[in-house]
Design a protein around this motif. Sequence first.
Motif, PDB file in Angstrom:
ATOM      1  N   ILE A  60       0.871  -1.178   0.000  1.00 47.98           N
ATOM      2  CA  ILE A  60       0.000   0.000   0.000  1.00 47.98           C
ATOM      3  C   ILE A  60       0.901   1.218   0.000  1.00 47.98           C
ATOM      4  O   ILE A  60       1.630   1.478   0.957  1.00 47.98           O
ATOM      5  CB  ILE A  60      -0.954   0.002   1.206  1.00 47.98           C
ATOM      6  CG1 ILE A  60      -1.824  -1.271   1.200  1.00 47.98           C
ATOM      7  CG2 ILE A  60      -1.835   1.238   1.186  1.00 47.98           C
ATOM      8  CD1 ILE A  60      -2.745  -1.396   2.390  1.00 47.98           C
ATOM      9  N   GLY A  61       0.870   1.952  -1.095  1.00 45.84           N
ATOM     10  CA  GLY A  61       1.780   3.063  -1.323  1.00 45.84           C
ATOM     11  C   GLY A  61       2.540   2.818  -2.619  1.00 45.84           C
ATOM     12  O   GLY A  61       2.767   1.667  -3.006  1.00 45.84           O
ATOM     13  N   THR A  77       3.172  -1.232   4.225  1.00 50.51           N
ATOM     14  CA  THR A  77       2.498   0.061   4.100  1.00 50.51           C
ATOM     15  C   THR A  77       3.574   1.133   4.107  1.00 50.51           C
ATOM     16  O   THR A  77       4.399   1.202   5.013  1.00 50.51           O
ATOM     17  CB  THR A  77       1.487   0.305   5.234  1.00 50.51           C
ATOM     18  OG1 THR A  77       2.151   0.272   6.501  1.00 50.51           O
ATOM     19  CG2 THR A  77       0.396  -0.758   5.211  1.00 50.51           C
ATOM     20  N   ALA A  78       3.563   1.961   3.072  1.00 50.05           N
ATOM     21  CA  ALA A  78       4.555   3.033   2.940  1.00 50.05           C
ATOM     22  C   ALA A  78       3.828   4.269   2.441  1.00 50.05           C
ATOM     23  O   ALA A  78       3.858   4.587   1.255  1.00 50.05           O
ATOM     24  CB  ALA A  78       5.663   2.621   1.978  1.00 50.05           C
ATOM     25  N   THR A  79       3.156   4.950   3.354  1.00 45.77           N
ATOM     26  CA  THR A  79       2.316   6.084   3.001  1.00 45.77           C
ATOM     27  C   THR A  79       2.598   7.243   3.952  1.00 45.77           C
ATOM     28  O   THR A  79       3.335   7.107   4.926  1.00 45.77           O
ATOM     29  CB  THR A  79       0.820   5.722   3.096  1.00 45.77           C
ATOM     30  OG1 THR A  79       0.416   5.725   4.475  1.00 45.77           O
ATOM     31  CG2 THR A  79       0.519   4.364   2.480  1.00 45.77           C
ATOM     32  N   LYS A  80       1.967   8.359   3.676  1.00 43.10           N
ATOM     33  CA  LYS A  80       2.018   9.517   4.569  1.00 43.10           C
ATOM     34  C   LYS A  80       0.674   9.738   5.250  1.00 43.10           C
ATOM     35  O   LYS A  80       0.406  10.812   5.776  1.00 43.10           O
ATOM     36  CB  LYS A  80       2.416  10.763   3.779  1.00 43.10           C
ATOM     37  CG  LYS A  80       3.811  10.700   3.195  1.00 43.10           C
ATOM     38  CD  LYS A  80       4.142  11.963   2.415  1.00 43.10           C
ATOM     39  CE  LYS A  80       5.547  11.899   1.836  1.00 43.10           C
ATOM     40  NZ  LYS A  80       5.885  13.115   1.055  1.00 43.10           N
ATOM     41  N   GLY A 130       4.966   4.388   8.159  1.00 43.82           N
ATOM     42  CA  GLY A 130       4.454   5.747   8.249  1.00 43.82           C
ATOM     43  C   GLY A 130       3.996   6.097   9.646  1.00 43.82           C
ATOM     44  O   GLY A 130       2.982   6.764   9.829  1.00 43.82           O
ATOM     45  N   GLN A 131       4.758   5.688  10.657  1.00 43.40           N
ATOM     46  CA  GLN A 131       4.298   5.762  12.048  1.00 43.40           C
ATOM     47  C   GLN A 131       5.199   6.607  12.931  1.00 43.40           C
ATOM     48  O   GLN A 131       5.278   6.385  14.125  1.00 43.40           O
ATOM     49  CB  GLN A 131       4.278   4.341  12.645  1.00 43.40           C
ATOM     50  CG  GLN A 131       3.688   3.271  11.772  1.00 43.40           C
ATOM     51  CD  GLN A 131       2.193   3.389  11.662  1.00 43.40           C
ATOM     52  OE1 GLN A 131       1.509   3.545  12.665  1.00 43.40           O
ATOM     53  NE2 GLN A 131       1.685   3.339  10.455  1.00 43.40           N
ATOM     54  N   TYR A 132       5.914   7.559  12.372  1.00 37.95           N
ATOM     55  CA  TYR A 132       7.002   8.163  13.130  1.00 37.95           C
ATOM     56  C   TYR A 132       6.660   9.480  13.798  1.00 37.95           C
ATOM     57  O   TYR A 132       7.551  10.266  14.117  1.00 37.95           O
ATOM     58  CB  TYR A 132       8.243   8.323  12.245  1.00 37.95           C
ATOM     59  CG  TYR A 132       7.993   9.003  10.912  1.00 37.95           C
ATOM     60  CD1 TYR A 132       7.992  10.383  10.810  1.00 37.95           C
ATOM     61  CD2 TYR A 132       7.764   8.238   9.778  1.00 37.95           C
ATOM     62  CE1 TYR A 132       7.762  10.999   9.609  1.00 37.95           C
ATOM     63  CE2 TYR A 132       7.534   8.847   8.558  1.00 37.95           C
ATOM     64  CZ  TYR A 132       7.538  10.224   8.481  1.00 37.95           C
ATOM     65  OH  TYR A 132       7.306  10.832   7.279  1.00 37.95           O
ATOM     66  N   GLN A 133       5.395   9.731  14.021  1.00 43.62           N
ATOM     67  CA  GLN A 133       5.026  10.850  14.894  1.00 43.62           C
ATOM     68  C   GLN A 133       3.624  10.621  15.453  1.00 43.62           C
ATOM     69  O   GLN A 133       2.807   9.919  14.852  1.00 43.62           O
ATOM     70  CB  GLN A 133       5.087  12.188  14.158  1.00 43.62           C
ATOM     71  CG  GLN A 133       4.177  12.308  12.957  1.00 43.62           C
ATOM     72  CD  GLN A 133       4.470  13.581  12.175  1.00 43.62           C
ATOM     73  OE1 GLN A 133       5.539  14.164  12.289  1.00 43.62           O
ATOM     74  NE2 GLN A 133       3.512  14.012  11.379  1.00 43.62           N
ATOM     75  N   ALA A 150       8.049   3.036  -0.867  1.00 47.00           N
ATOM     76  CA  ALA A 150       7.482   1.747  -1.256  1.00 47.00           C
ATOM     77  C   ALA A 150       8.434   1.016  -2.204  1.00 47.00           C
ATOM     78  O   ALA A 150       8.621  -0.203  -2.095  1.00 47.00           O
ATOM     79  CB  ALA A 150       6.119   1.949  -1.916  1.00 47.00           C
ATOM     80  N   ARG A 151       9.049   1.762  -3.123  1.00 43.97           N
ATOM     81  CA  ARG A 151      10.016   1.140  -4.034  1.00 43.97           C
ATOM     82  C   ARG A 151      11.177   0.521  -3.253  1.00 43.97           C
ATOM     83  O   ARG A 151      11.594  -0.614  -3.514  1.00 43.97           O
ATOM     84  CB  ARG A 151      10.562   2.165  -5.019  1.00 43.97           C
ATOM     85  CG  ARG A 151       9.593   2.585  -6.107  1.00 43.97           C
ATOM     86  CD  ARG A 151      10.316   3.408  -7.174  1.00 43.97           C
ATOM     87  NE  ARG A 151       9.367   3.930  -8.144  1.00 43.97           N
ATOM     88  CZ  ARG A 151       8.764   5.105  -8.054  1.00 43.97           C
ATOM     89  NH1 ARG A 151       9.033   5.899  -7.015  1.00 43.97           N
ATOM     90  NH2 ARG A 151       7.920   5.510  -8.964  1.00 43.97           N
TER      91      ARG A 151
END
Length: 334
Positions: free
Chosen positions: A130-131, A195-198, A219-222, A136-137
């Motif tokens: 997802i992303g 999952t690699a999204t914003k 995408g969990q860094y805040q 994601a690449r």
Amino acid sequence: MTDTLFLTSDELEGLATPAEYVDAVREGYRQVGEGAPAYPRQKFFRSDPDGMFTSYAALLPETGVVGGYMYTSGFGAGNAWFMTPLFDAESGEPLAVLDGASMNPFKTGAAGAVAVDELARDDATTLAVIGSGSQARGQVHATATVRDFEDVRVFSPTPENREAFASEFDEQLAADVRAVDSSAAALEGADVLITATKSSDPVFDGEDLEPGTHVTAMGQYQEGSHEIDTTTIERATYVPDLRERATFDAGAFLAALEDGVIDEDHVHADLGEVVAGSAAGRTSDDEITVFDSGGTGIETAAAANMLYQRALEADLGSTIDFAPASEALTGRLP
């Protein structure tokens, strides 16, 4: 004076394979799992113009380096700039300064791949993504080196982006890679989910996770940003990149704590502990596992050193001079 190597992103691009990134990052996590120091990122914010400065570092004694990232995003330029200093862990001398932009997806992808290797089922053949951006690449390139995927599905909200991503990887991987029109379609029957999204909202329903699935979420860094939901955290064996980061800035974990569905003891181990063998990875075929990848100095220092060594062998880069404090730290006017 000491000669320090400066390496541009162009010089670093293609200097190492995804598998070499994975090997270097795995070794870095092993050292941290055995006690080498690494800490969560520090973040500094301003407004008008909006911007963030971030830094994080790690010391890898067996590799012989200490280093990490310093980067800005936003501000007036509306862009991001990555600087990666690398020091000798014996002498303290600066070895290199890397323009760290081009390596970013690959070193972060390598951390995800190490987690997949430790936490996903050995027979995993179906990958959901997802992303469709650079991160994601990087995740797919690296993860494809640790499992033999046969079927890869990608979803992102913009049809042309997911179609382009699928076409790109269908040519590069032995797997059948195709775009799908929903996250649920990507997830159905998947052994591994990336999952690699914003997104600040969950991008799939944790109830849809089938037993035995591994999830790598980055995408969990805040706080307030959680592309995976609290149900996923609650159902899973939870492994962050650094144990301390779970309650510091791991958005989904913090949301699950706030909802009361877990407590702080829900952290099974961090990735270094699993790689070092002091904590178990997957223990059953039905177990759901999550790797929460927020970015650390571990993969950054490990990858930077690997690239530095490759650059020396290839005679790449230019040198800059740093004066030692014993010479320059005088307090005298010139």
